[in-house]
Design a protein around this motif. Structure first.
Motif, PDB file in Angstrom:
ATOM      1  N   GLU A 217       8.815   5.206  21.331  1.00  0.00           N
ATOM      2  CA  GLU A 217       7.886   4.112  21.059  1.00  0.00           C
ATOM      3  C   GLU A 217       7.195   4.291  19.708  1.00  0.00           C
ATOM      4  O   GLU A 217       6.971   3.319  18.983  1.00  0.00           O
ATOM      5  N   ALA A 218       6.875   5.534  19.362  1.00  0.00           N
ATOM      6  CA  ALA A 218       6.208   5.801  18.088  1.00  0.00           C
ATOM      7  C   ALA A 218       7.133   5.491  16.912  1.00  0.00           C
ATOM      8  O   ALA A 218       6.684   5.005  15.860  1.00  0.00           O
ATOM      9  N   THR A 219       8.416   5.762  17.085  1.00  0.00           N
ATOM     10  CA  THR A 219       9.376   5.450  16.022  1.00  0.00           C
ATOM     11  C   THR A 219       9.500   3.942  15.840  1.00  0.00           C
ATOM     12  O   THR A 219       9.514   3.433  14.713  1.00  0.00           O
ATOM     13  N   VAL A 220       9.575   3.213  16.949  1.00  0.00           N
ATOM     14  CA  VAL A 220       9.624   1.746  16.872  1.00  0.00           C
ATOM     15  C   VAL A 220       8.362   1.208  16.193  1.00  0.00           C
ATOM     16  O   VAL A 220       8.438   0.338  15.304  1.00  0.00           O
ATOM     17  N   ALA A 221       7.201   1.729  16.571  1.00  0.00           N
ATOM     18  CA  ALA A 221       5.943   1.262  15.978  1.00  0.00           C
ATOM     19  C   ALA A 221       5.907   1.533  14.477  1.00  0.00           C
ATOM     20  O   ALA A 221       5.429   0.694  13.695  1.00  0.00           O
TER      21      ALA A 221
END
Length: 250
Positions: free
Chosen positions: A135-139
């Motif tokens: 999720e952090a990579t997508v964000a």
């Protein structure tokens, strides 16, 4: 031997690849394309292997951006001029840079919003996946201009459920986060369980709102001719193990 590079139509037309161990210069337990600088393999040989990867990605070796992986949920923006940061995700919107991650059972995940010109890569073991590295990579990609619904995410060769035996305390960590996580565990022998790491990764990616998520369905543990595996090396009593590389560029 030529390099073997696994690709996905979901990441086309961007140049990318989940590299197997075939085609490298290393020997012994590292035989093939060991790209792990932290391994006990000869540093000169690892450099040769990494240069072959860069050439396959149509880039200079210095364009191959790496991170110092620590099983975290931290994500860095690629900076080829800086030392590799402690992180487990990396993103960029700069053409010509090659994002890379190393794995040996953990999930290598490549991301792309080709239309926006934003890419990412993540090293996602059980700890990082549970803590939110995907999720952090997508964000971080969204911050650079990507749209969640336009992002394709592909999980490369990883340890499969049938090869990933864990103990009851492992299950408890996941159940404490969400009782629904029970569906990623199957009963094993005695008090053991079999954990579906790629299935869990796909779940987290879809919950993050990406437009497409898939796994290449290659098991690192079960195919020693093609993949390095930390768990297999441990079971066989080997002193060290090679690291597979996965890479993507704009």
């Amino acid at each position: 031997m030529t390099l073997e590079i696994l690709t996905s139509d979901a990441l086309s037309p961007l140049r990318h690849g989940f590299f197997t161990r075939r085609g490298g210069a290393s020997s012994g337990i590292f035989a093939g394309l060991n790209c792990g600088r932290a391994s006990s393999d000869q540093s000169e040989i690892v450099a040769i292997n990494r240069a072959r990867v860069a050439e396959a990605m149509a880039a200079a070796p210095e364009a191959l951006c790496a991170i110092h992986q620590v099983h975290s949920a931290r994500v860095a923006v690629a900076d080829p001029e800086a030392a590799p940061p402690e992180a487990d995700g990396i993103v960029t919107d700069r053409p010509g840079l090659v994002l890379s991650v190393l794995t040996a059972d953990c999930q290598p995940v490549l991301f792309a919003d080709a239309e926006a010109g934003v890419i990412g890569a993540a090293h996602a073991g059980w700890r990082g996946t549970l803590d939110g590295v995907l999720e952090a990579t997508v964000a971080a990609m969204v911050t650079l201009g990507a749209r969640r619904e336009a992002i394709a995410a592909v999980i490369g060769p990883s340890i499969s459920q049938r090869a990933y035996e864990v103990g009851p305390e492992f299950l408890e960590d996941f159940m404490a986060e969400d009782p629904g996580h029970a569906r990623f565990f199957a009963n094993g022998e005695g008090d053991r369980y079999q954990f579906d790491l790629p299935g869990y990764g796909l779940h987290r990616l879809r919950e993050a709102g990406v437009g497409h998520a898939e796994w290449t369905r290659h098991c690192t543990y079960s195919d020693p001719d093609r993949f390095f595996s930390y768990r297999r090396a441990t079971h066989q009593g080997e002193a060290d193990y090679g690291r597979l590389i996965s890479a993507i560029r704009l």
